[in-house]
Design a protein around this motif. Structure first.
Motif, PDB file in Angstrom:
ATOM      1  N   ILE A   1       0.898  -1.181   0.042  1.00 31.88           N
ATOM      2  CA  ILE A   1      -0.042  -0.231  -0.166  1.00 31.88           C
ATOM      3  C   ILE A   1       0.824   1.386   0.140  1.00 31.88           C
ATOM      4  N   PRO A   2       1.746   1.323   0.909  1.00 27.20           N
ATOM      5  CA  PRO A   2       2.866   2.459   0.768  1.00 27.20           C
ATOM      6  C   PRO A   2       3.281   2.962  -0.567  1.00 27.20           C
ATOM      7  N   VAL A   3       3.909   1.912  -0.899  1.00 28.78           N
ATOM      8  CA  VAL A   3       4.320   2.161  -2.323  1.00 28.78           C
ATOM      9  C   VAL A   3       3.386   2.624  -3.562  1.00 28.78           C
ATOM     10  N   LEU A   4       2.396   1.846  -3.618  1.00 31.13           N
ATOM     11  CA  LEU A   4       1.121   2.268  -4.415  1.00 31.13           C
ATOM     12  C   LEU A   4       0.696   3.808  -4.283  1.00 31.13           C
ATOM     13  N   ASP A   5       0.918   4.017  -2.865  1.00 36.11           N
ATOM     14  CA  ASP A   5       0.540   5.717  -2.249  1.00 36.11           C
ATOM     15  C   ASP A   5       1.381   6.410  -2.921  1.00 36.11           C
ATOM     16  N   ALA A   6       2.810   6.091  -2.900  1.00 33.12           N
ATOM     17  CA  ALA A   6       3.810   6.948  -3.551  1.00 33.12           C
ATOM     18  C   ALA A   6       3.824   7.025  -5.160  1.00 33.12           C
ATOM     19  N   LEU A   7       3.172   5.979  -5.841  1.00 41.95           N
ATOM     20  CA  LEU A   7       2.841   6.038  -7.090  1.00 41.95           C
ATOM     21  C   LEU A   7       1.951   7.084  -7.416  1.00 41.95           C
ATOM     22  N   ASP A   8       0.687   6.869  -6.738  1.00 44.92           N
ATOM     23  CA  ASP A   8      -0.360   7.750  -6.932  1.00 44.92           C
ATOM     24  C   ASP A   8       0.242   9.280  -6.682  1.00 44.92           C
ATOM     25  N   LYS A   9       0.936   9.435  -5.770  1.00 41.78           N
ATOM     26  CA  LYS A   9       1.229  10.876  -5.337  1.00 41.78           C
ATOM     27  C   LYS A   9       2.185  11.449  -6.805  1.00 41.78           C
ATOM     28  N   ASP A  10       2.958  10.343  -7.227  1.00 43.46           N
ATOM     29  CA  ASP A  10       3.807  10.606  -8.539  1.00 43.46           C
ATOM     30  C   ASP A  10       2.861  10.959  -9.599  1.00 43.46           C
ATOM     31  N   LEU A  11       1.955  10.389  -9.819  1.00 49.83           N
ATOM     32  CA  LEU A  11       0.995  10.574 -11.017  1.00 49.83           C
ATOM     33  C   LEU A  11       0.197  12.090 -10.671  1.00 49.83           C
ATOM     34  N   ALA A  12      -0.249  12.240  -9.404  1.00 49.23           N
ATOM     35  CA  ALA A  12      -0.876  13.377  -9.014  1.00 49.23           C
ATOM     36  C   ALA A  12      -0.136  14.551  -9.348  1.00 49.23           C
ATOM     37  N   GLU A  13       1.032  14.594  -8.872  1.00 47.81           N
ATOM     38  CA  GLU A  13       1.948  15.861  -9.105  1.00 47.81           C
ATOM     39  C   GLU A  13       2.271  16.113 -10.801  1.00 47.81           C
ATOM     40  N   ASN A  14       2.100  14.921 -11.312  1.00 47.59           N
ATOM     41  CA  ASN A  14       2.340  15.203 -12.837  1.00 47.59           C
ATOM     42  C   ASN A  14       1.438  14.542 -13.653  1.00 47.59           C
ATOM     43  N   PRO A  15       0.409  15.262 -13.862  1.00 47.68           N
ATOM     44  CA  PRO A  15      -0.836  14.801 -14.746  1.00 47.68           C
ATOM     45  C   PRO A  15      -0.559  14.562 -16.148  1.00 47.68           C
ATOM     46  N   GLN A  16       0.433  14.835 -16.424  1.00 47.34           N
ATOM     47  CA  GLN A  16       0.863  14.660 -17.856  1.00 47.34           C
ATOM     48  C   GLN A  16       1.501  13.096 -17.936  1.00 47.34           C
ATOM     49  N   ALA A  17       1.707  12.561 -16.828  1.00 51.33           N
ATOM     50  CA  ALA A  17       2.411  11.399 -16.964  1.00 51.33           C
ATOM     51  C   ALA A  17       1.338  10.371 -16.515  1.00 51.33           C
ATOM     52  N   LYS A  18       0.117  10.550 -16.630  1.00 49.50           N
ATOM     53  CA  LYS A  18      -0.774   9.542 -16.586  1.00 49.50           C
ATOM     54  C   LYS A  18      -0.791   8.567 -17.477  1.00 49.50           C
ATOM     55  N   ASP A  19      -0.590   7.092 -17.273  1.00 48.81           N
ATOM     56  CA  ASP A  19      -0.429   6.143 -17.989  1.00 48.81           C
ATOM     57  C   ASP A  19      -0.932   4.754 -17.694  1.00 48.81           C
ATOM     58  N   GLN A  20      -0.627   3.624 -18.067  1.00 55.20           N
ATOM     59  CA  GLN A  20      -0.949   2.387 -17.602  1.00 55.20           C
ATOM     60  C   GLN A  20      -1.154   2.324 -16.225  1.00 55.20           C
ATOM     61  N   PHE A  21      -0.067   2.694 -15.535  1.00 53.17           N
ATOM     62  CA  PHE A  21       0.056   2.576 -13.995  1.00 53.17           C
ATOM     63  C   PHE A  21      -1.170   3.122 -13.224  1.00 53.17           C
ATOM     64  N   GLN A  22      -1.866   4.237 -13.876  1.00 52.02           N
ATOM     65  CA  GLN A  22      -2.650   4.891 -12.984  1.00 52.02           C
ATOM     66  C   GLN A  22      -3.807   3.833 -12.767  1.00 52.02           C
ATOM     67  N   ASN A  23      -4.053   3.061 -13.578  1.00 52.79           N
ATOM     68  CA  ASN A  23      -5.232   2.026 -13.485  1.00 52.79           C
ATOM     69  C   ASN A  23      -4.891   0.695 -13.177  1.00 52.79           C
ATOM     70  N   LYS A  24      -3.750   0.204 -13.597  1.00 51.97           N
ATOM     71  CA  LYS A  24      -3.366  -1.071 -13.421  1.00 51.97           C
ATOM     72  C   LYS A  24      -2.964  -1.116 -11.821  1.00 51.97           C
ATOM     73  N   GLU A  25      -2.429  -0.086 -11.265  1.00 52.57           N
ATOM     74  CA  GLU A  25      -2.093  -0.296  -9.798  1.00 52.57           C
ATOM     75  C   GLU A  25      -3.459  -0.330  -8.894  1.00 52.57           C
ATOM     76  N   LEU A  26      -4.437  -0.224  -9.517  1.00 50.28           N
ATOM     77  CA  LEU A  26      -5.729  -0.349  -8.736  1.00 50.28           C
ATOM     78  C   LEU A  26      -6.191  -1.906  -8.373  1.00 50.28           C
ATOM     79  N   PHE A  27      -5.670  -2.857  -9.296  1.00 47.18           N
ATOM     80  CA  PHE A  27      -5.800  -4.291  -9.109  1.00 47.18           C
ATOM     81  C   PHE A  27      -4.835  -4.762  -8.053  1.00 47.18           C
ATOM     82  N   LEU A  28      -3.636  -4.082  -8.087  1.00 50.74           N
ATOM     83  CA  LEU A  28      -2.547  -4.554  -6.945  1.00 50.74           C
ATOM     84  C   LEU A  28      -3.352  -3.984  -5.521  1.00 50.74           C
ATOM     85  N   ARG A  29      -3.770  -2.904  -5.553  1.00 53.97           N
ATOM     86  CA  ARG A  29      -4.280  -2.407  -4.292  1.00 53.97           C
ATOM     87  C   ARG A  29      -5.405  -3.065  -3.692  1.00 53.97           C
ATOM     88  N   ALA A  30      -6.373  -3.465  -4.726  1.00 58.11           N
ATOM     89  CA  ALA A  30      -7.355  -4.234  -4.445  1.00 58.11           C
ATOM     90  C   ALA A  30      -6.930  -5.734  -3.731  1.00 58.11           C
TER      91      ALA A  30
END
Length: 314
Positions: free
Chosen positions: A65-94
């Motif tokens: 969970i902390p690693v995925l939270d850090a990934l989400d933070k990176d994506l939130a701070e860089n909207p232009q970087a939204k890519d496959q990880f924005q959604n794929k990480e949801l499965f890992l989180r679940a």
């Protein structure tokens, strides 16, 4: 001294180690990569996702969970970087939430994932169903199992999902619905042993719902569909416990296949005591009785009985 590996090299090496099952070494590579100040954003995102997967591979849910939270933070701070990880990480989180015993949160996250990947319904809906079952919400679990079954095109996966659906109905005491699902399975299932198992399960549901005649019919079906199966023996026990009249030869044969030596001896002997020596199954019953004696290590009785087969029915 060796040169410090470049970020791309560390990432590639970590992924290679992950494929080989050395998750600890893989995590070391990903962690070292993320510690480098000059790593580019795309590589950092890949490293975080890969690090979460490496933790998941060893069921280290609290680390995911902390690693995925850090990934989400990176994506939130860089909207232009939204890519496959924005959604794929949801499965890992679940998956991690499920592992942490948080089924309600997992269900919500699985649904967010399905909004992006609806074609993953077969896999994800059965996880949603299991999460609902963990919450004791068997009605919602049944709905999810039905969605998963409707999404699959694989016959093996279908019958497995339908079994879970039937069990969800049984858990709600909705026995009529459960039997309907078992009949749905029988339309697809071909293997005799498996069909006998499903007939037996249908009988159990009917019995639990108070329909004893219907249950007896299903248990009889199990004994004739595959007499050598464990389900046939289980069905026979139910029939005997319900004082149902049952062919003694068939009873002995099923007991013999189930390695129930004493019941097999009793059934075959009762059949032989009441059948004419010219009966078409008399010799087979005698042979079955000899086999039951043999397996029970009653060798003298086995020799005597099998001699009768050889001498009387050459």
């Amino acid at each position: 001294p060796s040169a410090t590996p470049k970020p791309a090299e560390r990432l590639a090496e970590g992924l290679r180690l992950h494929r080989y099952g050395d998750y600890a070494a893989a995590r070391e590579q990903f962690t070292a990569l993320l510690a480098e100040p000059s790593v580019d954003l795309a590589t950092k995102l890949q490293a975080r996702y890969a690090l979460a997967r490496a933790h998941m591979a060893e069921n280290s849910y609290t680390e995911v969970i902390p690693v995925l939270d850090a990934l989400d933070k990176d994506l939130a701070e860089n909207p232009q970087a939204k890519d496959q990880f924005q959604n794929k990480e949801l499965f890992l989180r679940a998956e991690a939430q499920n592992g942490l015993g948080q089924p309600s949160q997992a269900i919500a996250t699985y649904w967010r994932f399905l909004e992006v990947y609806p074609w993953m319904a077969e896999v994800v809906q059965q996880r949603i169903a299991a999460a609902y079952a963990a919450l004791g919400d068997h009605a919602s679990a049944a709905v999810a199992y039905r969605r998963a079954a409707d999404a699959t095109t694989d016959p093996v996966a279908l019958v497995s999902l339908l079994e879970n659906l039937a069990q969800s109905y049984n858990n709600q005491a909705h026995y009529t619905e459960a039997v309907a699902v078992y009949d749905e399975i029988l339309k697809t299932a071909k293997n005799p042993d498996y069909r006998a198992y499903i007939e037996y399960q249908a009988g159990e549901s009917l019995s639990a719902g108070g329909d004893t005649p219907g249950a007896v019919t299903r248990w009889r079906n199990a004994t004739t569909t595959s007499p050598t199966s464990k389900s046939a023996y289980s069905a026979l026990i139910e029939l005997v416990n319900h004082d149902v009249d049952f062919d003694l030869y068939q009873r002995g044969y099923i007991d013999l296949q189930a390695e129930a030596w004493t019941p097999a001896q009793n059934a075959f002997q009762s059949y032989l005591d009441n059948a004419a020596s010219t009966d078409s199954r008399y010799a087979q019953a005698l042979q079955g009785l000899g086999q039951a004696y043999l397996h029970a290590e009653n060798y003298s009785a086995a020799v005597e009985t099998l001699d009768r087969v050889i001498n009387g029915y050459p």
